[in-house]
Every structure is written in structure tokens, then in C-alpha cells.
Design an enzyme around this catalytic site. Sequence first.
Site, PDB file in Angstrom:
ATOM      1  N   ASP A 184       9.557  33.706  60.391  1.00 38.83           N
ATOM      2  CA  ASP A 184       8.916  32.581  61.072  1.00 38.83           C
ATOM      3  C   ASP A 184       7.399  32.778  61.145  1.00 38.83           C
ATOM      4  O   ASP A 184       6.894  33.895  60.976  1.00 38.83           O
ATOM      5  CB  ASP A 184       9.493  32.485  62.497  1.00 38.83           C
ATOM      6  CG  ASP A 184       9.521  31.063  63.030  1.00 38.83           C
ATOM      7  OD1 ASP A 184       8.750  30.228  62.539  1.00 38.83           O
ATOM      8  OD2 ASP A 184      10.307  30.801  63.959  1.00 38.83           O
ATOM      9  N   ASP A 200      12.448  21.732  63.170  1.00 40.65           N
ATOM     10  CA  ASP A 200      13.100  22.088  64.435  1.00 40.65           C
ATOM     11  C   ASP A 200      13.853  20.896  65.007  1.00 40.65           C
ATOM     12  O   ASP A 200      14.543  21.024  66.007  1.00 40.65           O
ATOM     13  CB  ASP A 200      12.053  22.536  65.468  1.00 40.65           C
ATOM     14  CG  ASP A 200      11.671  23.994  65.293  1.00 40.65           C
ATOM     15  OD1 ASP A 200      12.329  24.689  64.491  1.00 40.65           O
ATOM     16  OD2 ASP A 200      10.711  24.440  65.958  1.00 40.65           O
TER      17      ASP A 200
END
Length: 701
Positions: free
Chosen positions: A450, A515
Site C-alpha cells: 500500500d 476502496d
Amino acid sequence: MSNAQDSLDGLVTLDAGGAMICLSAPSGQRARILYAGPNVLNASAAQFLKLSAREHAPGGPEQPIAASMLNTIGTGHPSPPGLIAHRDGHDWALDPRVAQLSQDKHSLTLTTRDAQCAVEMAHTIRLHPASGVAQCSTQITNQGDAPLTLYWCAALCLPIDPRLTQITSFAGKWAGEFQTQSHDLVRGSFLQENRSGRTGHANYPGLYLGTAETGENHGHACAVHLGWSGNFRLRVDQLADGNIILQAGELLLPGEIQLQPGATYTAPPLHLCWSNAGYGGVTRRLHRFVRDQLLRPGPAKPVHYNSWEAVYFDHSPEKLMALADHAAAVGAERFVLDDGWFGARRSDKAGLGDWFVSSEVYPGGLKPLADHIRSLGMQFGLWFEPEMVNPDSDLYRAHPDWVLCVPGVESIASRHQLPLDLTRADVCDHLFERITALVAELGIDYIKWDKNRDIQHPGGEDGRAVMHIQVTALYALIDRIRSACPDLVIESCSSGGARADYGILHRTDRVWTSDNNDARARHAIMRGAAHFLPLSVLGNHVGPQRCHITGRQFDMAFRAGTAVFGHMAMEMDLTQESEIDRAILSDAIALHKRHRALIHTGDYHRLETPVHIVAAGIVAADRQEALYQIAVCDQHPTTHPPRLKFAGLDLQQSYAVHCVWPSAHEKPLGSFAGSALMQYGLQLPLTYPDTCLIYHLKAAL
Ligand code: GLA
């Protein structure tokens, strides 16, 4: 075909995979691209050279100024230059001439040189024969004896067919990536700049271009993509002389590239793709290229479970073991433990950078959980955010000098974290050691890598901008980890889909698309992303009933049907889902697995529908089988839904059509001619909004 006439001095034609690139590069003269586009039957560079000859235009220079590879300032070409460099205010009027040209079947290398300014440019163009995608890169070498400051270096100044005046760009934001927007090109410039220090949410480094008539399945289309995970600039200029020139390259910060004598700068590769079969034709070519050239071959992609939206930072081994039990029961093949397992990371305020399993949360370490996951037949995945650190962490306390910053410049707060300086060897050595040690110790199969903030002020140790080296150092770190752990699978995530370009995809295996697991919003996000990326790399997760981003609630059939098209996974507290919903989820996973090979390798077709319906299909290469997903995202404006026109089928073939999702609509519908399904269409059933229908088509004997 052979291009016999091209044996004339410096004429080159590359011709493969339905694409054609012709150059004129006579020794000692300027080099230029004569043509780049779909193959033109029996044409050659020599013909294009003659056909494109221009005469003197009144009011202009006595000799028409032809374009060149980078339209440098010294040539006097009116286009914005593709190369801007100088040596302390001198040597800026570059006018490179051909020094060397070599060609093999599918690629060429052209070296040009400005002897007076002592600057050399090497251009490489490679045509991938299976897809017709061209990969172009440029290197600039300082041959002088004083530093050369580089301000801008595009991969190319690409002449675009002047009919291609319709631009589709991909804009977005966190949780709303890959939104398509269309513009008419006007005289002047279309410009996109990304200064986020990552590929970014706001602009994607790719464009589609079409004519006023181009559609999904017909007409001339072109796509461009810059394979770079940092700052970039894309521009398309419609010039007064009638030409359209496209440029894409790295956006450099002031003084960032100072080439010392003998040093070389390599511009990020530009990918070009053309089709006469519309925007869909370009998409399928790009997917082919990504599969063949960027991705590693591998086994089927395991359906996975991700812990983030189930527990966030509230980890407990018992809860996670229970989630693993449920995940395996519904059909998961991999379990990914997200943020919160290390150091003092009980919220996003602390612990980032401390890549040691938290003994507070996992007194027995992570091995028991990893072993439990494996005993259930699943692979084990773990979340990392290697490039970042919380100031409240042991790593930062020990090495406050390891972060990127510009002394005296107010740093921008972002999720309580700071970017590490990967241009330092000690930082990369530390990250390499931590990650590979954990991979070995826990038998990690998969890493979710990430990066959760922009980098506005990438100042290195001496305060100079180092964004370029930061990106190349990241690539080198991932490459080093991959060669040390060849079986490790890596997902590229950046607050969702902010790092999903071809540069990162060349060294990772999947991207986290967004997301936003809101099933309604997800369809537009997936459709946008699939303009450049095949479904096999696009993570698509079934989220909780109430989406944490939008607050909207959707039933399981809609959520699960949505995630079938992509690299399917789930991300919710399965212990809170009803038994009925877990059974629906399990059915959707089984459906995905049944058709996974087709979804991940077939030809992708966007369907043309009214705006409240988002539909796409995947058709097998031999067109004997297909799967279509139709999302009804709002009320129909008419009393009855429209007929759906399929795409990509064989007009001569009959197909048995079966609605396979959701169960309320599941039934065989009979056999129909491919031509009727594509040109007349199938009446959609009456459904509530937020229904995801899936049809399976099999060639009937
Ligand atoms: C980012 C990712 C999420 C999740 C969190 C964890 O936002 O996009 O999927 O991993 O970080 O902090």
C-alpha cells in the site's frame, strides 16, 4: 510485407499486429514520425514521405518546418517542445540530427545528436506483434563537460491523425477512481498534470482518442498510456498548421534532473495502441499486451478474503481465526490480513514502519493464525505500507532523517504519516530485510503493498527534489524482493487505485481498484479501469451490506454479482452476515470459479446501454462461450427495461442463453442466433434498481 521502397536512406517501417509506424531518419538530418496508426495496406514510409510533402505557407518561414521526434526548440517547430534542457542558460536551442538507425523485425533504435550542444537522444520503439501495442522510450545523454538541466522530456512528440478530436480522459478521487470524461479537442492544448508523487487518484496517465464517429465497436480509435508511478504530464496540442501532437512524460520538479557529464536520463515508456474497430478494439489490444508483456504467467487467481472492513485496526487472533473459518467455508482460497498487525498500529496514528508482529495483539506471533489459514486450504497474505512511517513509531524515533522533506517547508499532514526516502540505500536495505524476513518466517504467499498519501515535497538528503529516483528506487526494491521471493504475489494498492499504471503492473500481480466497495459505484469504477487493465488484475470485493464510504445498503445478490467480474474477493465481517447471505455469497464465488478462466482471459466488450445500466461481456477467443454482466443502477425511465444488445459474438453462430444470476431470474432462455442477440437484442427482465444480472452464452451445436 516488405517495404521495398524503404531501402532509401533512413526510411523505416515497423509493421506488426495490425499497427504500423513509419519514420524518416536520413543520416545527418532531422528524424520524424511520418505515420503511427493502424496498418495501411501496401503503404510504406517512402510513400508517406512523398504524400506528406508541404509547400511554403504564406506568412510563414520560407521552408516549411517539419515536425521531428521531440520538436526541439532549435528546429523552430511551432509545437510545444518535447525536450526542454539547458546548460546554465546555454545549449537550449537543441536541433538533433540522425547519427544512427538500426531496425529489426519489430523494433527500431534511433540515435540523434546535437553536436554543438553535446546532447544525444536515443529513441526505442517496439511493436508487440500479438497486440499491435507500441512501446516507446527516449534516453537523453549529456555529452558535454558541464551539467545539463532537464526540465521536460516526453517519450515522443507523436503526430495524431487529425480526425481524432474526441478525447476520453480518466479523472477521479479517492473512492471514485477511473471516471471517464469526454472532451472535444479545440485549437490549443489539452493538458493533464499529476503532482501527487504517485500515479494518483485525480488523473490517470492514459487517454483514449476517437473521431466524431468512433463508437465501442467501430471507427478509428487510439489509446496512450504512460507506464510511470510518479508525477506526469499528458498534453495534446492542436496546432495552427492542422497537426495534432501528443506528448506524455514525467513532470519534473525544479532542478530535479541535473545530468552530469556522461549521465543519461530515461523517460518513462509511452504505450500506443490503435484500432479500426472502435474503442473496444483498443481495449482488447491493451489487455492482450498487459497479459503477454507485463504480467507474469501464473495459475488461476485465488478468490480471496481481506480483513480490512471486517476488523479495521481491532485485531484479535480469535476473531481472525473465526473469520478465516467463515472465509474458507464460502469458498475463499486466500486470506489477507490487512493493516493493524504490527508494532503499535492500533489506529492510523502510530506504528507505521515498525514491521514486527505486535506481541500485544498476537502474543504467540502470527504463525498460529497463518498455520490455521493454511490448514483451511487457503494461502496467507499480509498488508504492508513499506514506503511510509508514522512520526509516532520506533523507526522514526531511531531514524528521523529517513524521511523525504524540504527543510523549512511546512509539511502537509496526510493520514499521520511521512514518506520514507527510498533514494537512501540504508532505507531500502532495511525494508528489504524486514519484508523478506517475514515472508520466510511466516510463509507469506501474498503482499498487499500500500501507499496511502501523496508526496508533495520529495526533498532528499540535500534538499533537492528526488521524485524521479524515488520511483525508480521503489521499482528496484520490488524487483529485488521479487527475485529473492519468486513465488510471492504482490498487489499494488494506493488508498485504493492511486497506483495502477503499467510501470507498477510490470512488477506486481494485481491492483486494488478502489476502496469504494459500494456495488453501484463500483460498476463505473471497474468500467473506467478496464479501459487499460484486464479484469484478471482488477481487485473487486464484496463489501458489507452498508458501504462504509457511501452509507448505501445493498442486498447480497447485488454485491456478490458485482464482484464476479474482476479478481473476486470479499471484505466484510462474515460472522455478522446471515446464513442466507453467506449462502448467496458462496454461490457467487462458485459462479466466479466456474467461469474464472473465461473472465480472466477472454475478450472484454463494453456494451452500449442507457446511462443507468452498466454492462460488459467477456467472450472466449474462439467465441464459443461468453459471460455478460448487466448492472441496473437506477429505475428504468420507461415502463419496461430496454433490450440488451450483446457484443463480440459470432454472427454465424447460435448460442444457448442462460441467466445465471441472481437466483430470482436464473433460467435457460433458449437458443438464438448471434446476429439476433447482437443486432436485435434480448429483452431484460423487470427488476428493482441495483440488480446485477449475469448471462452465460454457450455456442449451440
Ligand atoms: C488503504 C487501503 C485499504 C486498507 C487501508 C489500511 O486505505 O486502500 O484497502 O488497506 O489502507 O489502512
